[in-house]
Design an enzyme around this catalytic site. Structure first.
Site, PDB file in Angstrom:
ATOM      1  N   GLN A 287       0.941  -1.258   0.004  1.00  0.00           N
ATOM      2  CA  GLN A 287      -0.023   0.092  -0.019  1.00  0.00           C
ATOM      3  C   GLN A 287       1.089   1.150  -0.138  1.00  0.00           C
ATOM      4  OE1 GLN A 287      -3.258   0.128   0.004  1.00  0.00           O
ATOM      5  NE2 GLN A 287      -3.666  -1.932   0.305  1.00  0.00           N
ATOM      6  N   TYR A 316      -6.351 -12.224  -2.062  1.00  0.00           N
ATOM      7  CA  TYR A 316      -5.442 -10.941  -2.605  1.00  0.00           C
ATOM      8  C   TYR A 316      -4.675 -10.542  -1.428  1.00  0.00           C
ATOM      9  CZ  TYR A 316      -9.546 -11.431  -5.859  1.00  0.00           C
ATOM     10  OH  TYR A 316     -10.335 -11.746  -6.709  1.00  0.00           O
ATOM     11  N   GLU A 337      -2.556 -15.245  -3.115  1.00  0.00           N
ATOM     12  CA  GLU A 337      -2.021 -14.049  -3.751  1.00  0.00           C
ATOM     13  C   GLU A 337      -1.480 -14.716  -4.969  1.00  0.00           C
ATOM     14  OE1 GLU A 337      -1.550 -10.688  -3.706  1.00  0.00           O
ATOM     15  OE2 GLU A 337      -0.076 -11.224  -5.428  1.00  0.00           O
ATOM     16  N   ASP A 385      -9.531  -8.289  -0.929  1.00  0.00           N
ATOM     17  CA  ASP A 385      -8.748  -6.812  -1.337  1.00  0.00           C
ATOM     18  C   ASP A 385      -8.405  -6.846  -2.605  1.00  0.00           C
ATOM     19  OD1 ASP A 385      -7.476  -4.549  -1.327  1.00  0.00           O
ATOM     20  OD2 ASP A 385      -6.087  -4.888   0.225  1.00  0.00           O
ATOM     21  N   CYS A 412     -10.670  -0.664  -3.926  1.00  0.00           N
ATOM     22  CA  CYS A 412      -9.998   0.575  -4.564  1.00  0.00           C
ATOM     23  C   CYS A 412     -10.837   0.984  -5.722  1.00  0.00           C
ATOM     24  CB  CYS A 412      -8.653   0.272  -4.905  1.00  0.00           C
ATOM     25  SG  CYS A 412      -8.364  -1.082  -6.122  1.00  0.00           S
TER      26      CYS A 412
END
Ligand code: SAH
Length: 455
Positions: A287, A316, A337, A385, A412
């Site tokens: 991030q 994720y 992931e 995410d 996002c």
């Protein structure tokens, strides 16, 4: 009958701005025909010159302001608007936060989900210089090697030294590297002819650790004067703990290639987040706004209402940031992931924090979720995410079939969030508390939020 557009290219019109588009453009209408205008805010009366006419909309530019909005602040530098580095720089920060709250609500309304409430956006005290990472192209302009950013919708580089939203130590580092590349006559990348050596410079700096990583992304395998350049970087930037060459020889818009060579120091830097230590590789996602990420994760954890016997899935998971922050509250966490290196980082991060109740898999989240489901895994809480494109519908099917109490969705992109919430609703998962936007990207149009879905 062919519709004729009510505006003409190069003509000037007087208009009042009615709205702000999700891209941060002012929207004015003439005979119901929308015109999108940069640097124009709702309520402002302006003179607009039409720059492009399309079938059902047009673009224009402000030639003069007749009135201005109380939400307007002076532009810091027009290059930040031209490049999109800070598309909302002309808007007060409090109005930016309202814009983002509204944006989330609009995306739900578009799907008829009018009853979804959206809280005011959680902002930051100083909404500048927050980015812990930079990726800047290196190009030749007027015979000189320059670093900066592309003009929007193009690959024309605008030279920039102060990036406004980046950690200023990172700006400084970019200039050090730029000057060394100039000194040793290293050829910048030429996209048109696919020639030259250095394509991009990537810099990451730990917010708490102050450890810095410099990545030179190159087309060529060999960088001339590598030793002198590396020595120069280390001499001028004592925070640098890792210098990496990433070879990207393909004709591609992808920033990084598959190969990383360590030129000096370590292959990772470390930083802390919510008191945990994280090693971060060059190609792993991390991030970019650490101050806001801590607020975002804490919120996600609080909203999950975790119990000590809970089994949790973190889809994720990147380098395991959410997984490890959650692990101390629950019995077991499973992370998935797609990037192998990030999964390696996640495993390593579990070790350096002495966390043993986590397990990480390198796979597509949608495939792994289906596998976990058929293996009989029964998570109590699932965190997702995903990147901007949101969730694969098959992932939603698998999650619902595993029947968790809660799904905590960190998003996002509110458009794909709203779409996915609707798919979850079809599976019996609903929103019982307002969606919470958290401003991870001040001065830009990007909107991050946390949503809790419950059976
Ligand atoms: N939760 C992490 C990472 C979030 S970013 C954090 O907050 O740091 C989204 C992550 O999803 C990235 O690490 C990206 O590599 C990964 N990703 C993208 N597509 C994926 C897929 N289909 N399956 C699993 N991971 C994916």
């Amino acid at each position: 009958m062919k519709k004729t557009q009510p505006v003409e290219k190069n003509q000037e019109y007087n208009v009042t701005i009615a709205d702000l588009s999700y891209q941060g453009l002012g929207v004015a209408k003439i005979d119901n025909f929308p015109i999108f205008i940069e640097n124009a805010l709702p309520g402002e009366e302006i003179k607009v010159q039409i720059t492009k006419v399309k079938h059902s909309f047009a673009f224009g530019r402000v030639t003069s302001f007749i009135t201005t909005s109380p939400d307007r602040v002076q532009l810091v530098d027009k290059a930040y608007t031209q490049t999109g580095i800070a598309t909302l720089q002309h808007l007060t920060y409090s109005a930016q936060l309202k814009f983002k709250q509204h944006q989330v609500a609009v995306d739900f309304q578009k799907l008829g989900l009018d009853d979804v409430e959206v809280n005011p956006t959680i902002g930051m005290d100083d909404p500048t210089h927050y980015r812990n990472k930079a990726q800047v192209p290196v190009r030749l302009i007027n015979g000189r090697l320059e670093t900066g950013f592309y003009r929007k919708h193009s690959h024309d580089l605008i030279p920039i030294e102060d990036f406004y939203i980046q950690d200023q130590k990172i700006d400084e580092a970019i200039l050090v590297v730029r000057d060394l590349l100039r000194t040793f006559h290293v050829a910048p990348y030429n996209e048109e002819h696919h020639k030259g050596v250095v394509r991009n410079i990537m810099v990451r700096r730990g917010y708490y650790s102050h450890e810095m990583m410099i990545v030179l992304v190159t087309r060529a395998k060999k960088i001339p004067h590598t030793d002198e350049i590396v020595a120069g970087i280390l001499a001028k930037l004592p925070e640098v703990k890792s210098i990496i060459q990433n070879v990207n020889s393909a004709k591609t818009n992808a920033l990084m290639g598959p190969v990383n060579n360590v030129l000096a120091g370590s292959n990772v830097i470390t930083d802390t987040l919510l008191g945990l230590k994280f090693a971060i590789s060059a190609t792993s996602f991390y991030q970019i706004n650490p101050v806001q990420t801590e607020k975002l994760y804490q919120l996600a954890i609080d909203k999950a209402d975790l119990q000590k016997d809970d089994v949790v899935v973190d889809a994720y998971c990147g380098i395991g940031t959410i997984s490890l922050a959650v692990a101390q509250h629950v019995k077991k966490v499973y992370g998935v992931e797609i990037v192998d290196q990030a999964v390696e980082d996640a495993k390593h991060n579990a070790k350096i924090n002495n966390i043993r109740n986590v397990s990480f898999v390198a796979s597509k989240a949608e495939e792994q979720m289906s596998k976990w489901q058929s293996d009989g895994l029964k998570p109590d809480v699932v965190f997702v995410d995903p990147p901007r494109k949101g969730l694969d519908s098959t992932l939603i099917d698998s999650v619902a079939a595993m029947n968790p109490k809660k799904v905590v969705y960190v998003s996002c992109n509110p458009a794909t969030l709203a779409r996915d919430v609707q798919l979850f609703a079809g599976k019996g998962y609903h929103i019982n508390q307002p969606v919470q936007p958290v401003d991870q990207f001040p001065q830009t149009i990007h909107v991050e939020s946390v949503t809790v879905l419950e059976r």
